[in-house]
Design a protein around this motif. Structure first.
Motif, short mmCIF file in Angstrom:
data_model
loop_
_atom_site.label_atom_id
_atom_site.label_comp_id
_atom_site.label_asym_id
_atom_site.label_seq_id
_atom_site.Cartn_x
_atom_site.Cartn_y
_atom_site.Cartn_z
N LYS A 1 -11.35 -7.36 -4.89
CA LYS A 1 -11.72 -7.51 -6.31
C LYS A 1 -11.07 -8.74 -6.94
O LYS A 1 -11.60 -9.29 -7.90
CB LYS A 1 -11.29 -6.27 -7.11
CG LYS A 1 -12.06 -5.03 -6.82
CD LYS A 1 -11.50 -3.89 -7.66
CE LYS A 1 -11.91 -2.55 -7.11
NZ LYS A 1 -11.26 -1.45 -7.84
N ASN B 1 -10.67 -3.22 -0.35
CA ASN B 1 -11.56 -3.39 -1.50
C ASN B 1 -10.77 -3.67 -2.78
O ASN B 1 -11.22 -4.41 -3.65
CB ASN B 1 -12.46 -2.17 -1.67
CG ASN B 1 -13.53 -2.12 -0.60
OD1 ASN B 1 -13.90 -3.14 -0.03
ND2 ASN B 1 -14.03 -0.92 -0.33
N THR B 2 -9.59 -3.08 -2.91
CA THR B 2 -8.74 -3.35 -4.07
C THR B 2 -8.34 -4.82 -4.10
O THR B 2 -8.43 -5.47 -5.14
CB THR B 2 -7.48 -2.45 -4.03
OG1 THR B 2 -7.87 -1.08 -4.08
CG2 THR B 2 -6.55 -2.76 -5.20
N LYS C 1 -10.15 1.16 1.34
CA LYS C 1 -9.93 1.17 -0.11
C LYS C 1 -8.89 0.12 -0.51
O LYS C 1 -9.03 -0.54 -1.53
CB LYS C 1 -9.50 2.55 -0.58
CG LYS C 1 -10.63 3.55 -0.58
CD LYS C 1 -10.18 4.90 -1.12
CE LYS C 1 -11.35 5.87 -1.13
NZ LYS C 1 -10.97 7.19 -1.64
N LEU D 1 0.91 -0.58 -5.09
CA LEU D 1 0.32 0.74 -5.26
C LEU D 1 1.40 1.79 -5.04
O LEU D 1 2.11 1.75 -4.04
CB LEU D 1 -0.83 0.96 -4.27
CG LEU D 1 -2.00 -0.03 -4.32
CD1 LEU D 1 -3.02 0.29 -3.25
CD2 LEU D 1 -2.65 -0.02 -5.70
N ASN E 1 0.82 -1.21 0.00
CA ASN E 1 0.00 0.00 0.00
C ASN E 1 0.86 1.26 0.00
O ASN E 1 0.77 2.09 0.90
CB ASN E 1 -0.94 -0.04 1.21
CG ASN E 1 -2.08 0.93 1.10
OD1 ASN E 1 -2.21 1.65 0.12
ND2 ASN E 1 -2.91 0.96 2.13
#
Length: 184
Positions: free
Chosen positions: A137, A133-134, A130, A122, A97
């Motif tokens: 997916k 949630n990434t 967030k 990232l 992250n």
């Protein structure tokens, strides 16, 4: 789909074949006769592929997502704790992250030998929801475990949680375990 009983039968045949091959080939390690079989018997490679592809079909897939932000000293231990689970039908997704320490390089270097683990990098840090949630997916599992990169799972953690969860009625939506504090 192979039934549980059939899977055990195949596993026993595989073990017997490897032991027999070891004595026939005369090698000192179990890995050597396995390599001999792959080199000499192409049909056996197909059998092995079928065996491994179907071994865990009756087990629900567990997705484990691991969010890392500046956890360079801990990330490998977290990943390895997933890989050492007694429950084997697991997919692992690791997200860096936007770390500013060496975490992304440590993860990339380690995962070169484990292409089955999905790594998401990232450039910029996201909020925890967030980032979660990434990762979410990319999950395919019937169950989901959120693992922080500075945590570890005991080797039977996933098995115990799945066993417990499956004994519950439909009103149960989450299962979690207790924690041990680890002080370096």
């Amino acid at each position: 789909m192979i039934s549980h009983l059939r899977t055990q039968h195949i596993e026993m045949n595989l073990t017997a074949h490897l032991v027999k091959s070891k004595s026939t080939v005369g090698n000192d390690t179990l890995q050597s006769p396995f390599r001999e079989l792959i080199d000499n018997d192409c049909y056996f490679v197909v059998f092995i592929h079928y065996f491994w592809e179907n071994l865990f079909m009756d087990l629900p897939l567990v997705s484990i997502v691991c969010n890392c932000y500046n956890h360079a000293p801990y990330i490998l231990e977290a990943i390895q704790s997933v890989q050492q689970q007694t429950y084997k039908n697991i997919e692992l997704i690791v997200l860096d992250n936007g770390s500013t320490d060496d975490s992304p390089n440590i993860i990339r270097d380690y995962l070169k030998d484990f292409p089955e683990v999905r790594f998401i990098y990232l450039d910029e840090s996201l909020s925890l929801p967030k980032a979660f949630n990434t990762m979410f997916k990319y999950t395919n599992g019937d169950f989901l475990i959120d693992l922080s990169a500075d945590d570890v799972l005991l080797t039977d953690c996933v098995q115990k949680q799945i066993d417990f969860f499956q004994k519950q009625d439909d009103s149960t939506g989450i299962v979690f375990g207790n924690a041990y504090l680890i002080d370096e």
